[in-house]
Design a protein around this motif. Structure first.
Motif, PDB file in Angstrom:
ATOM      1  N   UNK A  80      19.267  68.261  41.909  1.00  0.00           N
ATOM      2  CA  UNK A  80      20.390  67.890  42.773  1.00  0.00           C
ATOM      3  C   UNK A  80      21.320  69.060  43.098  1.00  0.00           C
ATOM      4  N   UNK A  81      20.962  70.265  42.623  1.00  0.00           N
ATOM      5  CA  UNK A  81      21.755  71.455  42.928  1.00  0.00           C
ATOM      6  C   UNK A  81      22.839  71.776  41.920  1.00  0.00           C
ATOM      7  N   UNK A  82      23.056  70.893  40.937  1.00  0.00           N
ATOM      8  CA  UNK A  82      24.024  71.213  39.888  1.00  0.00           C
ATOM      9  C   UNK A  82      23.370  72.117  38.848  1.00  0.00           C
ATOM     10  N   UNK A  83      24.212  72.696  37.999  1.00  0.00           N
ATOM     11  CA  UNK A  83      23.748  73.694  37.046  1.00  0.00           C
ATOM     12  C   UNK A  83      23.991  73.225  35.621  1.00  0.00           C
ATOM     13  N   UNK A  84      23.134  73.679  34.715  1.00  0.00           N
ATOM     14  CA  UNK A  84      23.358  73.504  33.287  1.00  0.00           C
ATOM     15  C   UNK A  84      23.410  74.887  32.658  1.00  0.00           C
ATOM     16  N   UNK A  85      24.095  75.005  31.507  1.00  0.00           N
ATOM     17  CA  UNK A  85      24.405  76.326  30.969  1.00  0.00           C
ATOM     18  C   UNK A  85      24.157  76.409  29.465  1.00  0.00           C
ATOM     19  N   UNK A  86      24.134  77.633  28.971  1.00  0.00           N
ATOM     20  CA  UNK A  86      24.268  77.915  27.543  1.00  0.00           C
ATOM     21  C   UNK A  86      25.593  78.654  27.362  1.00  0.00           C
ATOM     22  N   UNK A  87      26.243  78.430  26.229  1.00  0.00           N
ATOM     23  CA  UNK A  87      27.531  79.084  25.989  1.00  0.00           C
ATOM     24  C   UNK A  87      27.318  80.499  25.488  1.00  0.00           C
ATOM     25  N   UNK A  88      28.156  81.399  25.962  1.00  0.00           N
ATOM     26  CA  UNK A  88      28.180  82.779  25.489  1.00  0.00           C
ATOM     27  C   UNK A  88      29.500  82.957  24.750  1.00  0.00           C
ATOM     28  N   UNK A  94      35.764  70.272  24.503  1.00  0.00           N
ATOM     29  CA  UNK A  94      36.867  69.537  25.122  1.00  0.00           C
ATOM     30  C   UNK A  94      37.674  70.386  26.095  1.00  0.00           C
ATOM     31  N   UNK A  95      37.551  71.715  26.015  1.00  0.00           N
ATOM     32  CA  UNK A  95      38.309  72.584  26.918  1.00  0.00           C
ATOM     33  C   UNK A  95      37.526  72.981  28.166  1.00  0.00           C
ATOM     34  N   UNK A  96      36.280  72.588  28.260  1.00  0.00           N
ATOM     35  CA  UNK A  96      35.395  73.131  29.307  1.00  0.00           C
ATOM     36  C   UNK A  96      35.477  72.344  30.613  1.00  0.00           C
ATOM     37  N   UNK A  97      35.579  71.039  30.548  1.00  0.00           N
ATOM     38  CA  UNK A  97      35.497  70.214  31.757  1.00  0.00           C
ATOM     39  C   UNK A  97      36.699  70.402  32.677  1.00  0.00           C
ATOM     40  N   UNK A  98      36.460  70.164  33.973  1.00  0.00           N
ATOM     41  CA  UNK A  98      37.508  70.198  35.008  1.00  0.00           C
ATOM     42  C   UNK A  98      38.199  71.554  35.120  1.00  0.00           C
ATOM     43  N   UNK A  99      37.411  72.607  35.062  1.00  0.00           N
ATOM     44  CA  UNK A  99      37.946  73.954  35.167  1.00  0.00           C
ATOM     45  C   UNK A  99      37.230  74.725  36.285  1.00  0.00           C
ATOM     46  N   UNK A 100      37.882  75.798  36.731  1.00  0.00           N
ATOM     47  CA  UNK A 100      37.285  76.657  37.752  1.00  0.00           C
ATOM     48  C   UNK A 100      36.637  77.876  37.108  1.00  0.00           C
ATOM     49  N   UNK A 129      32.024  63.253  22.189  1.00  0.00           N
ATOM     50  CA  UNK A 129      32.173  64.683  22.409  1.00  0.00           C
ATOM     51  C   UNK A 129      30.911  65.216  23.070  1.00  0.00           C
ATOM     52  N   UNK A 130      31.030  65.846  24.252  1.00  0.00           N
ATOM     53  CA  UNK A 130      29.824  66.309  24.941  1.00  0.00           C
ATOM     54  C   UNK A 130      29.263  67.574  24.310  1.00  0.00           C
ATOM     55  N   UNK A 131      27.971  67.777  24.466  1.00  0.00           N
ATOM     56  CA  UNK A 131      27.366  69.064  24.135  1.00  0.00           C
ATOM     57  C   UNK A 131      27.544  69.979  25.344  1.00  0.00           C
TER      58      UNK A 131
END
Length: 352
Positions: A80-88, A94-100, A129-131
């Motif tokens: 669908x064109x969205x992306x998934x990531x690994x954290x660096x 809880x701080x990740x969502x709704x950010x630019x 709590x999301x992964x």
């Protein structure tokens, strides 16, 4: 706008995560060159300015920030064109969502991306709590082919986008990446302030890479430059609003313990004596995470090491809060330490 805040704004708004530190490396190299005898780079991209001493028996003192901030890397492009990531580096989900964020392609294109957040209407009491791997990153692409047409591929980096601003009372700064652009500014200010000061040591000051993913660059840099003493300059999490140690505005830190490092007794005495003689505002700090001091002190035949730092609220997020005065105390402290570190002082520190 104060001169100090202008410098903070410049360095914190640079975007550079672990393994992709070029913007900070270029900034640091440019700022250091007028004040050192030479600039050297290690095999992973750490960069250091060398300021020689006129003394034949001068010890080698290394002052090392780290260039990298925390971020993400594209792991998958969905149909669908969205992306998934690994954290660096370390993130609280809880701080990740709704950010630019800004996504950088291999070609250097800068693409705006936001992190998705499920509306309350769709949660229906089942939220958990999301992964990080489940968080949606969305650039508004219609499908996978559309995303790929803009050059997006797995392995591209995604970096927080945040403006650095002053608090209403002008005492605090809000923004991203004080961990560890604090250290970068500490190094450049140190070299500028000591440019005309003869030192009793050879000063090796600069920054490592890939600290946020396991203190990797410090191992390489310490092995290459072989210092007699190592100072990490880094920012630690403040616990003051949570009833824990580390209070913003209470000065630089005497970091006596963390899980990867114990402060040597004679080095602790040197830090405390110097701070008290110079009237430096300081506080004791027991760390729950590590710094480059934890890696450097185990290299070569063992290198006495410590961390000169400050604390900040809400680090490893888009919005950190920290005190201007704490930076000034830490900078004054570091200058006094460097000016005092002759061979006799080093011998006392290492008299076990």
């Amino acid at each position: 706008m104060s001169d100090l805040f202008s410098k903070i704004k410049e360095v914190t708004e640079l975007q550079a995560i672990s393994g992709h530190e070029a913007p900070v490396r270029n900034h640091l190299r440019c700022k250091m060159q007028p004040f050192v005898d030479r600039v050297e780079t290690d095999g992973l991209g750490g960069v250091f300015g060398i300021k020689n001493s006129q003394l034949a028996d001068a010890p080698k003192v290394m002052v090392a920030a780290h260039m990298d901030e925390v971020g993400f890397m594209v792991s998958h492009i969905q149909a669908d064109g969205t992306l998934r990531v690994v954290e660096i580096g370390g993130w609280n989900p809880l701080t990740v969502s709704s950010q630019r964020f800004t996504l950088y392609t291999r070609q250097g294109n800068k693409i705006p991306v936001i992190s998705g957040a499920m509306p309350p209407h769709l949660i229906k009491g089942t939220a958990s709590l999301p992964a990080i791997s489940d968080i949606i990153f969305d650039g508004g692409f219609t499908d996978k082919a559309d995303a790929e047409a803009f050059g997006i591929r797995p392995g591209d980096v995604i970096i927080p986008q945040s403006e650095t601003i002053l608090s209403a009372n002008q005492k605090y700064v809000m923004g991203k990446s004080w961990d560890n652009r604090f250290g970068i500014l500490m190094v450049t200010e140190l070299l500028e302030k000591l440019q005309d000061t003869p030192l009793p040591n050879q000063l090796i000051a600069g920054a490592t890479v890939q600290e946020e993913v396991g203190l990797r660059g410090a191992k390489v840099a310490t092995n290459q430059f072989d210092p007699d003493l190592f100072f990490a300059v880094d920012c630690s999490p403040a616990g003051d609003v949570y009833g824990d140690q580390g209070k913003v505005g209470d000065g630089t830190l005497i970091r006596f313990y963390d899980p990867g490092h114990l402060l040597l007794p004679n080095l602790k005495d040197f830090l405390l004596d110097t701070a008290e003689d110079a009237g430096i505002k300081y506080q004791y700090y027991c760390g729950k995470g590590g710094t480059d001091a934890g890696a450097s002190h185990l290299q070569n035949a063992g290198v006495p090491s410590t961390t000169i730092g400050v604390c900040a609220r809400y680090i490893h997020s888009h919005q950190t809060l920290y005190a201007l005065d704490d930076f000034l105390e830490a900078q004054a402290f570091l200058q006094d330490l460097i000016k005092k570190l002759d061979k006799g002082t080093l011998d006392l520190i290492k008299s076990y």
